[in-house]
Write an enzyme that holds these catalytic residues in place. Structure first.
Site, PDB file in Angstrom:
ATOM      1  N   ASN A   9       0.878  -1.175   0.000  1.00 48.62           N
ATOM      2  CA  ASN A   9       0.000   0.000   0.000  1.00 48.62           C
ATOM      3  C   ASN A   9       0.916   1.226   0.000  1.00 48.62           C
ATOM      4  OD1 ASN A   9      -1.767   2.070   0.491  1.00 48.62           O
ATOM      5  ND2 ASN A   9      -2.403   1.378   2.527  1.00 48.62           N
ATOM      6  N   TRP A  10       1.035   1.833  -1.165  1.00 47.37           N
ATOM      7  CA  TRP A  10       1.962   2.963  -1.295  1.00 47.37           C
ATOM      8  C   TRP A  10       1.461   4.203  -0.569  1.00 47.37           C
ATOM      9  CZ3 TRP A  10       3.942   3.315  -7.090  1.00 47.37           C
ATOM     10  CH2 TRP A  10       4.659   2.157  -7.393  1.00 47.37           C
ATOM     11  N   SER A 209       3.652  -2.072  10.357  1.00 43.05           N
ATOM     12  CA  SER A 209       5.109  -2.140  10.558  1.00 43.05           C
ATOM     13  C   SER A 209       5.709  -3.500  10.207  1.00 43.05           C
ATOM     14  CB  SER A 209       5.467  -1.733  11.993  1.00 43.05           C
ATOM     15  OG  SER A 209       5.079  -0.386  12.234  1.00 43.05           O
ATOM     16  N   GLY A 230       2.922  -1.122   4.253  1.00 42.54           N
ATOM     17  CA  GLY A 230       2.938   0.316   3.963  1.00 42.54           C
ATOM     18  C   GLY A 230       4.342   0.771   3.625  1.00 42.54           C
ATOM     19  N   GLY A 231       5.005   1.405   4.585  1.00 41.47           N
ATOM     20  CA  GLY A 231       6.318   2.014   4.364  1.00 41.47           C
ATOM     21  C   GLY A 231       7.313   1.116   3.638  1.00 41.47           C
TER      22      GLY A 231
END
Ligand code: 13P
Length: 250
Positions: A9-10, A209, A230-231
């Site tokens: 998920n950018w 995370s 994510g990140g």
């Protein structure tokens, strides 16, 4: 047997130039992956990602969609539009949409229904805040979010993907322990299976995370079928290492 999956998920990151490099690195390595891999990009980059991913094993997804079919809804993007860009997956009900855009459980369920009706797969996010966890309300909150989906789509549970994303673990570097995540995943599966036997086949991703350093342990849990990243999905080396962990666990 549920095939493992890793979805990136950018969020609101990227640029035409940066995407070119990231997508190039991902497609170059994709042949070695034996899990499902999807990247959910911001709307303006769908055409670029569609072109760059064509012919690779990496699927394309979006991060949200309109609850409406079409019409005077300025700024909204319909499922039909996403389908035109070869999206196979659409994230719905991400906690950032619930928190910052007031999305309700029933709106999230209606979006998931639209995604399914257009032949794509919704990735439906659920998860509690830190305050709710500390008050021991995790099962009550996640249960309510899930019930809205079960109410509308109880007979389609094997056609959608769920993602458990504890809000306190998103972007904080504080991951749920494998056991904490497994406990909630097992709770979700049991509750879903009470409505639909097919939920034994529903993939439940963990998000919050996830990194290459914790992916192996998380993906080894019996009810964790992969990750929503994510990140770490913005870094090709890291994202591919997470996908390798999912591939090894498949
Ligand atoms: P992080 O991996 O950056 O914590 O984000 C998780 C997430 O929200 C994925 O949808």
């Amino acid at each position: 047997m549920r095939r493992k999956m890793v979805a990136g998920n950018w969020k609101m990151h990227g640029s035409l130039a940066a995407n070119e490099v990231l997508l190039g690195d991902l497609t170059a390595a994709s042949a070695r992956l034996t899990c499902d891999v999807v990247v959910c990009v911001p709307f303006p980059y769908l055409a670029q990602a569609q072109r760059r991913l064509a012919g690779s094993a990496i699927g394309l997804g979006a991060q949200d969609c309109s609850v409406h079919e079409q019409g005077a809804y300025t700024g909204e993007v319909s499922v039909a539009m996403l389908h035109e860009f070869s999206c196979g997956h659409v994230i719905v009900g991400h906690s950032e949409r619930r928190a910052y855009h007031g999305e309700t459980d029933s709106a999230v369920a209606a979006k998931a229904q639209r995604v399914l009706a257009s032949g794509m797969t919704p990735i439906v996010c659920v998860g509690e805040t830190l305050q709710q966890r500390e008050r021991d309300e995790t099962e009550a909150v996640v249960g309510m979010q899930l019930d809205a989906i079960l109410h509308l789509l109880g007979d389609r549970m094997h056609d959608l993907i769920l993602a458990y994303e504890p809000v306190w673990a998103i972007g904080t570097g504080r991951t749920a322990s494998p056991q904490q995540a497994q406990d909630v995943h097992a709770f979700i599966r049991q509750r879903a299976q009470r409505h639909c036997q097919g939920a034994a086949r529903t993939r439940i991703l963990y998000g919050g995370s996830v990194k290459s350093a914790n992916a192996v342990e998380l993906f080894a849990q019996p009810d964790i079928d992969g990750g929503l990243i994510g990140g770490a999905s913005l870094n090709a080396v890291e994202f591919l290492a997470i996908a390798d962990a999912a591939s090894a666990a498949t």
